[in-house]
Design a protein around this motif. Structure first.
Motif, PDB file in Angstrom:
ATOM      1  N   ASP A 118       0.846  -1.190   0.000  1.00 50.37           N
ATOM      2  CA  ASP A 118       0.000   0.000   0.000  1.00 50.37           C
ATOM      3  C   ASP A 118       0.882   1.241   0.000  1.00 50.37           C
ATOM      4  N   VAL A 119       0.287   2.360  -0.365  1.00 51.34           N
ATOM      5  CA  VAL A 119       0.993   3.637  -0.353  1.00 51.34           C
ATOM      6  C   VAL A 119       1.459   3.944   1.062  1.00 51.34           C
ATOM      7  N   GLY A 120       2.691   4.346   1.198  1.00 56.87           N
ATOM      8  CA  GLY A 120       3.237   4.687   2.508  1.00 56.87           C
ATOM      9  C   GLY A 120       3.852   3.515   3.248  1.00 56.87           C
ATOM     10  N   ARG A 121       3.429   2.308   2.888  1.00 53.41           N
ATOM     11  CA  ARG A 121       3.954   1.102   3.538  1.00 53.41           C
ATOM     12  C   ARG A 121       4.863   0.312   2.611  1.00 53.41           C
ATOM     13  N   GLY A 122       4.665   0.482   1.299  1.00 51.50           N
ATOM     14  CA  GLY A 122       5.412  -0.320   0.350  1.00 51.50           C
ATOM     15  C   GLY A 122       4.912  -1.756   0.354  1.00 51.50           C
ATOM     16  N   PHE A 123       5.760  -2.676  -0.103  1.00 52.59           N
ATOM     17  CA  PHE A 123       5.393  -4.091  -0.110  1.00 52.59           C
ATOM     18  C   PHE A 123       5.519  -4.684   1.288  1.00 52.59           C
ATOM     19  N   TYR A 124       4.550  -5.518   1.668  1.00 53.24           N
ATOM     20  CA  TYR A 124       4.640  -6.208   2.957  1.00 53.24           C
ATOM     21  C   TYR A 124       4.488  -7.722   2.782  1.00 53.24           C
ATOM     22  N   PRO A 139      -3.340 -12.927 -14.732  1.00 55.93           N
ATOM     23  CA  PRO A 139      -3.882 -13.362 -16.027  1.00 55.93           C
ATOM     24  C   PRO A 139      -4.964 -14.429 -15.910  1.00 55.93           C
ATOM     25  N   ALA A 140      -5.039 -15.121 -14.781  1.00 55.15           N
ATOM     26  CA  ALA A 140      -6.029 -16.190 -14.607  1.00 55.15           C
ATOM     27  C   ALA A 140      -7.342 -15.690 -14.019  1.00 55.15           C
ATOM     28  N   ALA A 141      -7.373 -14.432 -13.574  1.00 56.40           N
ATOM     29  CA  ALA A 141      -8.537 -13.900 -12.862  1.00 56.40           C
ATOM     30  C   ALA A 141      -9.488 -13.176 -13.809  1.00 56.40           C
ATOM     31  N   GLN A 142     -10.770 -13.228 -13.477  1.00 56.94           N
ATOM     32  CA  GLN A 142     -11.771 -12.454 -14.213  1.00 56.94           C
ATOM     33  C   GLN A 142     -12.047 -11.111 -13.531  1.00 56.94           C
ATOM     34  N   ILE A 143     -11.884 -11.066 -12.207  1.00 53.51           N
ATOM     35  CA  ILE A 143     -12.027  -9.824 -11.443  1.00 53.51           C
ATOM     36  C   ILE A 143     -10.785  -9.654 -10.589  1.00 53.51           C
ATOM     37  N   VAL A 144     -10.215  -8.451 -10.587  1.00 54.96           N
ATOM     38  CA  VAL A 144      -9.096  -8.139  -9.700  1.00 54.96           C
ATOM     39  C   VAL A 144      -9.417  -6.858  -8.955  1.00 54.96           C
ATOM     40  N   THR A 145      -8.943  -6.769  -7.698  1.00 56.86           N
ATOM     41  CA  THR A 145      -9.324  -5.637  -6.844  1.00 56.86           C
ATOM     42  C   THR A 145      -8.096  -4.995  -6.200  1.00 56.86           C
ATOM     43  N   PRO A 146      -7.181  -4.439  -6.992  1.00 52.71           N
ATOM     44  CA  PRO A 146      -5.993  -3.819  -6.409  1.00 52.71           C
ATOM     45  C   PRO A 146      -6.288  -2.446  -5.832  1.00 52.71           C
ATOM     46  N   ASN A 147      -5.450  -2.018  -4.867  1.00 52.07           N
ATOM     47  CA  ASN A 147      -5.453  -0.605  -4.519  1.00 52.07           C
ATOM     48  C   ASN A 147      -4.552   0.116  -5.529  1.00 52.07           C
ATOM     49  N   GLN A 148      -4.403   1.416  -5.391  1.00 49.52           N
ATOM     50  CA  GLN A 148      -3.647   2.170  -6.394  1.00 49.52           C
ATOM     51  C   GLN A 148      -2.170   1.774  -6.425  1.00 49.52           C
TER      52      GLN A 148
END
Length: 286
Positions: A118-124, A139-148
């Protein structure tokens, strides 16, 4: 009336609400049947700095899914939902589960919440997971829900404006997903007291703008992905309608949590907000 069924493969905690512990109750409260498969079972989420409990082996996760299949029920599963993937081996088992569910029910879809940072935290997440998510899972998903933040990594971009976020969402769609839900957008020129949720499909793009609550909510992404998937399925694939219902319920639960001064999502106390949210917002076509 046929009941919507979701196979949810995620972490679990005894205290608090993240992963399946954030997704299962809200889904059931909406009348969705949930088959929860656990990847970890911790005492509490890791944000506390200390926790106890087992990380399940990928083979154990696979065995549970095989056992479900042996009951002959995977043909009734409408979607697979996944969140935090602690290791590539677990991710591989999730992809095997998706393939098996689609073999049993070709109409089933896969919704991936690509939990990485996430923003401000980077990768965790551990090294290698972001690349595995980008190259194998998305590529295998039909719906993806990332944050920015996650959207930027998955597309190799740095998005600053709403137009750039839209372009990145379409770029992500080009590698496989039909629907991209960007769960939290902070764009240049936007009111800093607000937060935007964005849904992008091949048919259009829509946004909902909600007031910004000045605190962190562990598990909010988990409930967002779960509710969006449920409303998308129940609406017959109407992403705009699913976006509106999801934004209303999530904001209302977070508002209730804030007002209660709770450190964890107040899912039980705020359960009516999941079904009949107190706050609703306009869904705007872009």
């Amino acid at each position: 009336m046929r009941v919507t069924t979701i196979l949810s493969i995620q972490s679990s905690v005894a205290y608090g609400h993240v992963g399946n512990s954030a997704a299962t109750f809200p889904l059931m409260r909406l009348g969705v049947e949930v088959l929860p498969v656990l990847t970890v079972h911790f005492s509490n989420h890791t944000g506390y700095g200390a926790w106890r409990g087992p990380l399940l082996a990928a083979s154990d996760v696979g065995e549970v899914i095989v056992g479900i299949d042996e009951r002959g029920v995977l043909d009734s599963v409408d979607a697979v939902l996944s969140g935090y993937q602690g290791a590539e081996a677990v991710g591989a088992e999730i992809l095997k589960a998706v393939a098996l569910v689609k073999e049993r029910n070709p109409q089933a879809i896969y919704c991936c919440d690509p939990v990485m940072g996430d923003v401000g935290r980077g990768f965790y997440v551990r090294p290698g997971i972001p690349e595995f998510m980008r190259d194998q899972v998305i590529p295998a998903a039909q719906i993806v829900t990332p944050n920015q933040f996650e959207l930027d990594f998955l597309t190799g971009r740095e998005t600053l404006t709403l137009a750039e976020v839209l372009d990145a969402a379409h770029a992500l769609r080009a590698v496989g997903p039909e629907v991209v839900l960007v769960t939290s957008v902070v764009a240049e020129g936007a009111d800093p007291e607000t937060l935007t949720m964005l849904a992008v499909t091949g048919q259009g793009a829509w946004q909902v703008v909600t007031p910004r609550l000045e605190r962190m909510f562990t598990g909010s992404g988990d409930i967002t992905a779960a509710l969006f998937l449920a409303h998308y399925l129940r609406s017959g694939g109407d992403a705009a309608a699913a976006l509106g219902e999801t934004a209303a319920a999530v904001y209302s639960v977070l508002r209730h949590t804030t007002d209660a001064g709770s450190s964890e999502l107040a899912l039980v106390a705020a359960q009516e907000e999941i079904v009949t949210p107190s706050h609703r917002f306009e869904v705007v076509s872009l």
